[in-house]
Write a protein that holds these residues in place. Structure first.
Motif, mmCIF file in Angstrom:
data_model
loop_
_atom_site.group_PDB
_atom_site.id
_atom_site.type_symbol
_atom_site.label_atom_id
_atom_site.label_comp_id
_atom_site.label_asym_id
_atom_site.label_seq_id
_atom_site.Cartn_x
_atom_site.Cartn_y
_atom_site.Cartn_z
ATOM 1 N N VAL A 23 0.738 -1.204 0.004
ATOM 2 C CA VAL A 23 -0.014 0.043 -0.084
ATOM 3 C C VAL A 23 0.802 1.322 -0.049
ATOM 4 O O VAL A 23 1.345 1.685 0.976
ATOM 5 C CB VAL A 23 -0.908 0.023 1.327
ATOM 6 N N PRO A 24 1.073 1.982 -1.200
ATOM 7 C CA PRO A 24 1.774 3.118 -1.063
ATOM 8 C C PRO A 24 0.936 4.158 -0.270
ATOM 9 O O PRO A 24 -0.139 4.350 -0.459
ATOM 10 C CB PRO A 24 1.819 3.511 -2.701
ATOM 11 N N ILE A 25 1.933 5.070 0.324
ATOM 12 C CA ILE A 25 1.262 6.160 1.112
ATOM 13 C C ILE A 25 1.656 7.318 0.502
ATOM 14 O O ILE A 25 2.789 8.014 0.418
ATOM 15 C CB ILE A 25 1.797 6.219 2.584
ATOM 16 N N PRO A 26 0.775 7.854 -0.029
ATOM 17 C CA PRO A 26 1.143 9.354 -1.199
ATOM 18 C C PRO A 26 1.439 10.527 0.041
ATOM 19 O O PRO A 26 0.812 10.619 0.954
ATOM 20 C CB PRO A 26 -0.231 9.602 -1.911
ATOM 21 N N PRO A 27 2.522 11.441 -0.396
ATOM 22 C CA PRO A 27 2.744 12.363 0.453
ATOM 23 C C PRO A 27 2.112 13.625 -0.091
ATOM 24 O O PRO A 27 1.093 13.425 -1.044
ATOM 25 C CB PRO A 27 4.396 12.646 0.197
ATOM 26 N N VAL A 36 7.205 7.590 -4.858
ATOM 27 C CA VAL A 36 6.506 6.472 -3.831
ATOM 28 C C VAL A 36 6.341 5.179 -4.756
ATOM 29 O O VAL A 36 6.623 4.168 -4.628
ATOM 30 C CB VAL A 36 5.332 6.983 -3.447
ATOM 31 N N LEU A 37 5.428 5.379 -5.996
ATOM 32 C CA LEU A 37 4.783 4.395 -6.761
ATOM 33 C C LEU A 37 5.968 3.695 -7.498
ATOM 34 O O LEU A 37 6.036 2.508 -7.354
ATOM 35 C CB LEU A 37 3.884 5.053 -7.846
ATOM 36 N N GLN A 62 -8.722 5.703 -3.539
ATOM 37 C CA GLN A 62 -8.951 5.382 -2.239
ATOM 38 C C GLN A 62 -7.680 5.790 -1.459
ATOM 39 O O GLN A 62 -6.698 5.592 -2.006
ATOM 40 C CB GLN A 62 -9.359 3.866 -2.139
ATOM 41 N N HIS A 63 -8.033 6.199 -0.307
ATOM 42 C CA HIS A 63 -7.002 6.541 0.652
ATOM 43 C C HIS A 63 -6.521 5.367 1.406
ATOM 44 O O HIS A 63 -7.026 4.278 1.308
ATOM 45 C CB HIS A 63 -7.516 7.732 1.574
ATOM 46 N N PRO A 64 -5.113 5.377 1.875
ATOM 47 C CA PRO A 64 -4.541 4.244 2.625
ATOM 48 C C PRO A 64 -5.384 3.409 3.690
ATOM 49 O O PRO A 64 -5.342 2.517 3.728
ATOM 50 C CB PRO A 64 -3.324 4.951 3.183
#
Length: 210
Positions: A23-27, A36-37, A62-64
């Protein structure tokens, strides 16, 4: 049914379609979001090369937090969280589905660590299931004891059975229990039927079906 909890499935590692999900967490925008990706895809490639059935959840709708709950519901054994701070530290966060333990893990040697955790998940779930089965299985020697256990503890009851359908029907009528398992291996333990007293070639497992 054996391993599920209030959040959904909990799958043993050997049978899980996906053994791990990234699950990548976008900044915040403009803060290294482009890194990130690509890093997540590199991690995915490393895990797959090591034979891990891994998946990258790169949905941008969708968010993390939603993804965490979604994959918990699906029972994926391991979740791998990867954000900008993790990339800076050359690490990720591994989360076990069965006990929710979290651990920051270096990306170097990640595949080996994931393998160790998958084996641990598999062994721990099997041990938990065996203990639950043992704690909820009672060997009974008399009809009175059979009825008492069915009225109180329930679970599996191990007892002799003559093999006659009419006898099983009477057992079900009085206790709601039916024969659930006739062991094919192990010691047969011949004796007497717990209900009618006729000869029993072996013990069987009774329980109430739901």
């Amino acid at each position: 049914m054996t391993y599920g909890d209030e959040s959904g499935l909990v799958l043993p590692a050997k049978v899980a379609p996906y053994q791990g999900v990234i699950v990548p967490i976008p900044p915040p925008k403009g803060d290294g979001s482009e890194a990130v990706l690509p890093n997540a895809r590199e991690v995915l490639a490393v895990l797959r090369e090591a034979g891990v059935r891994a998946h990258l959840d790169d949905r941008d709708t969708q968010h993390p937090g939603f993804k965490y709950a979604d994959w918990e519901m699906r029972g994926v054994p391991l979740r791998l969280e990867l954000g900008p701070r993790d990339i800076e530290k050359d690490q990720c966060v591994l989360v076990r589905r069965d006990n929710r333990e979290k651990a920051s893990t270096p990306l170097a040697g990640l595949a080996g660590r994931v393998r160790v955790l998958l084996d641990a998940v598999q062994a721990d779930l099997l041990g938990r299931a065996r203990k639950f089965l043992a704690d909820n299985t009672t060997r009974v020697a008399s009809w009175a004891e059979f009825k008492q256990v069915m009225a109180d503890k329930r679970g599996f009851l191990v007892a002799g059975w003559c093999g006659e359908p009419d006898c099983e029907a009477k057992i079900k009528e009085e206790t709601k229990a039916t024969v659930r398992v006739i062991p094919l291996e192990g010691h047969a333990r011949p004796g007497a039927c717990v209900r009618c007293g006729r000869p029993s070639p072996q013990e069987v497992y009774f329980a109430q079906a739901y």
